[in-house]
Design an enzyme around this catalytic site. Structure first.
Site, PDB file in Angstrom:
ATOM      1  N   TYR A  54       0.397  -1.435   0.278  1.00  0.00           N
ATOM      2  CA  TYR A  54       0.092  -0.255   0.060  1.00  0.00           C
ATOM      3  C   TYR A  54       0.928   1.523  -0.331  1.00  0.00           C
ATOM      4  O   TYR A  54       1.567   1.313   0.670  1.00  0.00           O
ATOM      5  CB  TYR A  54      -1.288   0.461   0.817  1.00  0.00           C
ATOM      6  CG  TYR A  54      -1.820  -0.897   0.898  1.00  0.00           C
ATOM      7  CD1 TYR A  54      -2.347  -1.822  -0.089  1.00  0.00           C
ATOM      8  CD2 TYR A  54      -2.386  -1.507   2.221  1.00  0.00           C
ATOM      9  CE1 TYR A  54      -2.817  -2.995  -0.328  1.00  0.00           C
ATOM     10  CE2 TYR A  54      -3.419  -2.088   2.120  1.00  0.00           C
ATOM     11  CZ  TYR A  54      -4.036  -3.100   1.389  1.00  0.00           C
ATOM     12  OH  TYR A  54      -5.407  -3.869   1.176  1.00  0.00           O
TER      13      TYR A  54
HETATM   14  N1  LIG Z   1      -6.731  -8.159   0.582  1.00  0.00           N
HETATM   15  C1  LIG Z   1      -6.551  -7.626  -0.407  1.00  0.00           C
HETATM   16  O1  LIG Z   1      -5.951  -7.550  -1.367  1.00  0.00           O
HETATM   17  C2  LIG Z   1      -7.453  -6.049  -0.723  1.00  0.00           C
HETATM   18  C3  LIG Z   1      -8.149  -5.846  -2.027  1.00  0.00           C
HETATM   19  C4  LIG Z   1      -8.647  -4.712  -1.431  1.00  0.00           C
HETATM   20  C5  LIG Z   1      -9.668  -3.690  -0.539  1.00  0.00           C
HETATM   21  N2  LIG Z   1      -8.091  -4.605   0.395  1.00  0.00           N
HETATM   22  C6  LIG Z   1      -8.618  -3.510   2.139  1.00  0.00           C
HETATM   23  O2  LIG Z   1      -9.782  -3.385   2.753  1.00  0.00           O
HETATM   24  C7  LIG Z   1      -9.930  -2.307   2.722  1.00  0.00           C
HETATM   25  C8  LIG Z   1     -11.257  -1.190   2.224  1.00  0.00           C
HETATM   26  O3  LIG Z   1     -11.182  -1.610   1.350  1.00  0.00           O
HETATM   27  P1  LIG Z   1     -12.269  -0.702   0.449  1.00  0.00           P
HETATM   28  O4  LIG Z   1     -11.252   0.454   0.734  1.00  0.00           O
HETATM   29  O5  LIG Z   1     -11.838  -1.058  -0.845  1.00  0.00           O
HETATM   30  O6  LIG Z   1     -13.472  -0.963   0.680  1.00  0.00           O
HETATM   31  P2  LIG Z   1     -14.444  -0.164   0.558  1.00  0.00           P
HETATM   32  O7  LIG Z   1     -15.799  -0.177   1.802  1.00  0.00           O
HETATM   33  O8  LIG Z   1     -15.192  -1.683  -1.075  1.00  0.00           O
HETATM   34  O9  LIG Z   1     -14.542   1.415  -0.458  1.00  0.00           O
HETATM   35  C9  LIG Z   1     -14.360   2.075   0.414  1.00  0.00           C
HETATM   36  C10 LIG Z   1     -14.673   3.639  -0.335  1.00  0.00           C
HETATM   37  O10 LIG Z   1     -15.811   3.461  -0.385  1.00  0.00           O
HETATM   38  C11 LIG Z   1     -16.400   5.209  -0.717  1.00  0.00           C
HETATM   39  N3  LIG Z   1     -16.760   5.131   0.989  1.00  0.00           N
HETATM   40  C12 LIG Z   1     -16.796   4.557   2.291  1.00  0.00           C
HETATM   41  N4  LIG Z   1     -17.439   4.855   3.698  1.00  0.00           N
HETATM   42  C13 LIG Z   1     -18.295   6.366   2.732  1.00  0.00           C
HETATM   43  C14 LIG Z   1     -19.778   5.929   2.744  1.00  0.00           C
HETATM   44  N5  LIG Z   1     -20.019   6.028   4.237  1.00  0.00           N
HETATM   45  N6  LIG Z   1     -20.266   7.027   2.872  1.00  0.00           N
HETATM   46  C15 LIG Z   1     -19.971   7.606   0.969  1.00  0.00           C
HETATM   47  N7  LIG Z   1     -18.676   6.513   0.528  1.00  0.00           N
HETATM   48  C16 LIG Z   1     -18.306   6.470   1.134  1.00  0.00           C
HETATM   49  C17 LIG Z   1     -14.684   5.742   0.020  1.00  0.00           C
HETATM   50  O11 LIG Z   1     -14.349   6.451  -1.650  1.00  0.00           O
HETATM   51  P3  LIG Z   1     -14.510   7.969  -2.641  1.00  0.00           P
HETATM   52  O12 LIG Z   1     -14.823   8.761  -1.121  1.00  0.00           O
HETATM   53  O13 LIG Z   1     -13.243   7.877  -3.568  1.00  0.00           O
HETATM   54  O14 LIG Z   1     -15.876   7.009  -2.846  1.00  0.00           O
HETATM   55  C18 LIG Z   1     -13.963   4.839   0.083  1.00  0.00           C
HETATM   56  O15 LIG Z   1     -12.799   4.974   0.161  1.00  0.00           O
HETATM   57  C19 LIG Z   1      -8.764  -1.715   2.636  1.00  0.00           C
HETATM   58  O16 LIG Z   1      -7.792  -0.361   2.727  1.00  0.00           O
HETATM   59  C20 LIG Z   1      -7.583  -2.763   2.383  1.00  0.00           C
HETATM   60  O17 LIG Z   1      -7.163  -2.791   3.935  1.00  0.00           O
HETATM   61  C21 LIG Z   1      -7.627  -5.917   1.087  1.00  0.00           C
END
Ligand SMILES: NC(=O)c1ccc[n+]([C@@H]2O[C@H](COP(=O)([O-])OP(=O)(O)OC[C@H]3O[C@@H](n4cnc5c(N)ncnc54)[C@H](OP(=O)(O)O)[C@@H]3O)[C@@H](O)[C@H]2O)c1
Length: 357
Positions: free
Chosen positions: A75
């Site tokens: 990351y």
């Molecule tokens: N193991 C792996 O391969 C892998 C892959 C991906 C992620 N991860 C882990 O999973 C974590 C979460 O992943 P993700 O960030 O993709 O999760 P997600 O919950 O699918 O998306 C989060 C994104 O949605 C938007 N958001 C989140 N909460 C919100 C709310 N309450 N209201 C409005 N918009 C909201 C924001 O983006 P915007 O504001 O830009 O719209 C935020 O960055 C990562 O930080 C990482 O630790 C692991």
């Protein structure tokens, strides 16, 4: 065991669940640091939290009982680990750190053997995090080039040296995970207690093989991208342009694919249930995950304080069976063979009914 949490004005305690076969209890909500740092083509596009903002998000998490932090050496080129380590300085004991290694890394020595490469990667992570151990060390992805015995020996040495309290995988195919567990059980290796999996209302591929494996083998699931790579936030509208400022502008090519018909069917159901329950769309989407079998913790993604506070309100209450069923129906897709046979009504299904919460 339960930490008091203040989220959307109501006070509840953050539920803890046992992480698979380990002796570690973790909060049902974890925090993902994919937005920390903000550099690099993929992870940098998630959003950027500098040290000050990141510290504020970590403060809010700890106050709410979200003591599990997920990060990775990949990351922001290591910056996310560094920022997390600095935000936890002086209070490392209050947090559980889960990091991931194993993706190709610019710092890798191309001539090093796999064990040396992983050892060097873990040492770099520990240094960036400012700690002598991580609570959960995860392999970020399945690396077909490394024989499982060598991998397990290497990870076992990390556990015996006290550098990793527990080990897990991420994005592993079920056959390889099962093979690794079988090798572990024949010998005396440390066991994978968890896997980090993509699981959301618009990505239920996890359920076919990995979920039954998790039930049978006591492997706990940490669900990543619970909002379907930021698409189940309530901001996406049918036929409308992408919301301003959303990371989807930059990362849509990396997002796990989903047909529009399924995506907007799920979004409609989420809006409807959000209205009924007085909750927000992200809270409903995350609460659905928390009710699913094997899900130990959901890794929240939030790039600012408002999003984090909203998402913290996903725990401490439960959708009704009827609401769960409606979300199940809206998000259901026909699985691949051989699961199709067991999914359709008929004699195969009698032999092997799908797991229910
Ligand atoms: N193991 C792996 O391969 C892998 C892959 C991906 C992620 N991860 C882990 O999973 C974590 C979460 O992943 P993700 O960030 O993709 O999760 P997600 O919950 O699918 O998306 C989060 C994104 O949605 C938007 N958001 C989140 N909460 C919100 C709310 N309450 N209201 C409005 N918009 C909201 C924001 O983006 P915007 O504001 O830009 O719209 C935020 O960055 C990562 O930080 C990482 O630790 C692991």
């Amino acid at each position: 065991m339960c930490a008091p949490a203040v989220t959307d004005g109501s006070i509840h305690t953050m539920e803890q669940r046992r992480l698979g076969s380990s002796d570690l209890d973790v909060p049902v909500l974890a925090f993902g640091t994919g937005t920390f740092g903000g550099a690099g083509p993929l992870f940098g596009a998630w959003g950027q939290s500098n040290e000050v903002e990141a510290r504020r998000l970590v403060d809010i998490c700890l106050e709410a009982g979200v003591t599990l932090f997920d990060t990775a050496d990949a990351y922001s080129g290591g910056a996310a680990e560094q920022i997390l380590g600095s935000a936890l300085k002086g209070r490392r004991h209050k947090a559980l750190i889960a990091t991931k290694i194993g993706l190709p890394n610019a710092d890798d020595d191309p001539n090093a053997a796999p064990a040396q490469r992983l050892t060097a990667a873990l040492e770099r992570s520990l240094q960036r995090l400012g700690t002598d151990h991580v609570d959960l060390l995860q392999l970020h992805a399945f690396d077909a080039r490394i024989p499982p015995e060598i991998l397990l020996d290497t990870l076992d040495a990390f556990v015996k040296a006290g550098k990793a309290r527990h080990i897990g995988v991420s994005n592993y195919p079920s056959w390889r995970l099962m093979q690794s567990l079988a090798i572990t059980d024949q010998g005396n290796h440390s066991r994978f207690c968890s896997h980090q999996v993509y699981y959301s209302l618009i990505g239920r591929g996890y359920e076919a093989e990995l979920m039954p494996l998790g039930i049978d083998q006591q492997v706990g699931a940490l669900a990543w991208s619970p909002l379907g790579w930021g698409r189940l936030t309530g901001k996406l509208k049918r036929g409308a342009p992408l919301p301003a400022g959303s990371r989807l502008h930059k990362t849509s090519e990396f997002a796990p694919p989903v047909p529009d018909e399924l995506l907007f069917g799920v979004i409609d159901a989420l809006h409807c249930i959000a209205e009924e329950t007085g909750r927000t769309v992200p809270q409903v989407a995350i609460n659905w995950l928390l009710q699913r079998p094997t899900v130990t913790s959901v890794i929240l993604g939030a790039r600012n304080e408002a999003q984090l506070r909203d998402n913290l309100g996903a725990a401490g209450w439960t959708l009704s069976h009827e609401q769960m069923r409606r979300l199940d129906d809206a998000s259901q897709v026909l699985p691949d063979y051989p699961h199709t046979l067991y999914w359709q009504q008929g004699p195969f299904r009698q032999l092997n009914p799908p797991p229910v919460p």
